[in-house]
Design a protein around this motif. Structure first.
Motif, PDB file in Angstrom:
ATOM      1  N   PHE A 260      54.354  35.719  36.617  1.00 60.54           N
ATOM      2  CA  PHE A 260      54.082  37.093  37.032  1.00 60.54           C
ATOM      3  C   PHE A 260      54.697  37.413  38.377  1.00 60.54           C
ATOM      4  O   PHE A 260      54.255  38.320  39.062  1.00 60.54           O
ATOM      5  N   ASP A 261      55.655  36.620  38.750  1.00 63.07           N
ATOM      6  CA  ASP A 261      56.342  36.849  40.012  1.00 63.07           C
ATOM      7  C   ASP A 261      55.352  36.897  41.177  1.00 63.07           C
ATOM      8  O   ASP A 261      55.563  37.614  42.152  1.00 63.07           O
ATOM      9  N   GLY A 262      54.282  36.171  41.040  1.00 60.59           N
ATOM     10  CA  GLY A 262      53.339  36.064  42.142  1.00 60.59           C
ATOM     11  C   GLY A 262      52.231  37.102  42.191  1.00 60.59           C
ATOM     12  O   GLY A 262      51.307  36.988  42.980  1.00 60.59           O
ATOM     13  N   ALA A 263      52.321  38.096  41.352  1.00 60.50           N
ATOM     14  CA  ALA A 263      51.290  39.140  41.373  1.00 60.50           C
ATOM     15  C   ALA A 263      50.019  38.686  40.669  1.00 60.50           C
ATOM     16  O   ALA A 263      50.067  38.161  39.557  1.00 60.50           O
ATOM     17  N   THR A 264      48.911  38.886  41.316  1.00 57.89           N
ATOM     18  CA  THR A 264      47.636  38.439  40.757  1.00 57.89           C
ATOM     19  C   THR A 264      47.108  39.373  39.676  1.00 57.89           C
ATOM     20  O   THR A 264      46.682  38.950  38.610  1.00 57.89           O
ATOM     21  N   LEU A 265      47.153  40.662  40.007  1.00 52.05           N
ATOM     22  CA  LEU A 265      46.532  41.627  39.125  1.00 52.05           C
ATOM     23  C   LEU A 265      46.958  41.598  37.663  1.00 52.05           C
ATOM     24  O   LEU A 265      46.105  41.637  36.769  1.00 52.05           O
ATOM     25  N   PRO A 266      48.228  41.540  37.384  1.00 47.69           N
ATOM     26  CA  PRO A 266      48.637  41.557  35.979  1.00 47.69           C
ATOM     27  C   PRO A 266      47.942  40.485  35.161  1.00 47.69           C
ATOM     28  O   PRO A 266      47.548  40.707  34.029  1.00 47.69           O
ATOM     29  N   LEU A 267      47.766  39.336  35.764  1.00 52.13           N
ATOM     30  CA  LEU A 267      47.112  38.264  35.028  1.00 52.13           C
ATOM     31  C   LEU A 267      45.649  38.601  34.786  1.00 52.13           C
ATOM     32  O   LEU A 267      45.132  38.432  33.682  1.00 52.13           O
ATOM     33  N   VAL A 268      44.992  39.099  35.796  1.00 46.04           N
ATOM     34  CA  VAL A 268      43.591  39.461  35.624  1.00 46.04           C
ATOM     35  C   VAL A 268      43.479  40.508  34.523  1.00 46.04           C
ATOM     36  O   VAL A 268      42.624  40.422  33.640  1.00 46.04           O
ATOM     37  N   GLN A 269      44.378  41.464  34.575  1.00 46.42           N
ATOM     38  CA  GLN A 269      44.359  42.509  33.553  1.00 46.42           C
ATOM     39  C   GLN A 269      44.545  41.918  32.179  1.00 46.42           C
ATOM     40  O   GLN A 269      43.824  42.239  31.241  1.00 46.42           O
ATOM     41  N   HIS A 270      45.488  41.054  32.100  1.00 44.01           N
ATOM     42  CA  HIS A 270      45.739  40.406  30.818  1.00 44.01           C
ATOM     43  C   HIS A 270      44.489  39.703  30.328  1.00 44.01           C
ATOM     44  O   HIS A 270      44.091  39.814  29.171  1.00 44.01           O
ATOM     45  N   LEU A 271      43.856  38.975  31.232  1.00 50.79           N
ATOM     46  CA  LEU A 271      42.682  38.201  30.846  1.00 50.79           C
ATOM     47  C   LEU A 271      41.562  39.089  30.345  1.00 50.79           C
ATOM     48  O   LEU A 271      40.848  38.758  29.409  1.00 50.79           O
TER      49      LEU A 271
END
Lengths: 132, 132
Positions: free
Chosen positions: B90-101
């Motif tokens: 995610f190129d270091g971005a936290t939010l996208p992963l949280v969103q995905h989860l």
DNA sequence: TCTCGCAACGTACAGATGAACGCGATTATA
DNA sequence: TATAATCGCGTTCATCTGTACGTTGCGAGA
């Protein structure tokens, strides 16, 4: 559906760049690679070739160079990758990772707000009696 | 805190079991391994040995067998691992992963509630004027 | 005391991975 | 047009991984 061969970490990193760009030539991808990685152009080229061989990307010829673009939906791949990661590191549990992400990393107030909205939306969509 | 050699996916999976157990013999770890993996006892043993060599675990002799326990704080390792994962995917971005989860995986209403509480706590701790 | 089984250790080994080179064809440039 | 820069392709190559076997030593039961 087919069991694509798994992509390695380094490969995934390169695949992500293609996803971000939509489609790109080796050079375009190369230019997006974090300079700190100090990867050689040839190396990036190799990763792209492998990603194609593994079925993650397709290419189309554009003049002398070829353009890579996603073959499998990025979301799909991300999902599988996250799944595997979760499985190994958290025994499959989602929450601990989310918790880790929120508490152990710097996240801004803005982002917190956004998350809250996301939770709202989630509850709206899933009603409150989510049998399942 | 030097640059420990990175642990591979399979190794990490085994390390997590040791973390969960606090400390354990090869056999105890082996018994916790997901049966679906069908790993051989010897294989688990190898992973543990490698984890020790890489500096993740230490051992203490207990009779004829040895007991493995964490050498580096698990949280530390998890953090590094998640960091790396985030960086690459995610190129270091936290939010996208949280969103995905939250959106792409099945998460229960209970968990959503828990998350909400977590956000509340976060805001309490970080005041509301989080410059940055 | 002899024998078994388990534990540890060293060893193995094919395939994946990270990283990159050389060559020949093509194109842009001087 | 000669030359330099690009490309893609095939190769290379050391190391890491995943997975496991065989040998040996020791402690417990026969």
């Amino acid at each position: 559906m087919g069991k694509r061969q798994p992509a390695s970490k380094a490969e995934l990193e390169i695949a992500r760049i293609v996803w971000d760009l939509g489609s790109a030539t080796v050079r375009q991808v190369f230019e997006q690679v974090d300079p700190a990685r100090e990867l050689d152009f040839k190396t990036v080229q190799t990763y792209l070739r492998r990603l194609e061989a593994k079925g993650y990307l397709t290419t189309r010829q554009a003049g002398r160079s070829k353009v890579y673009s996603p073959k499998v939906r990025p979301g799909q791949v991300i999902r599988e990758t996250v799944d595997d990661f979760l499985q190994r590191l958290f025994d499959g549990a989602t929450l601990p990772l989310v918790q880790h992400l929120i508490s152990e990393r710097d996240i801004s107030a803005d982002e917190i707000r956004e998350l809250r909205e996301m939770l709202d939306r989630w509850e709206q969509e899933h009603g409150d009696a989510d049998g399942k």
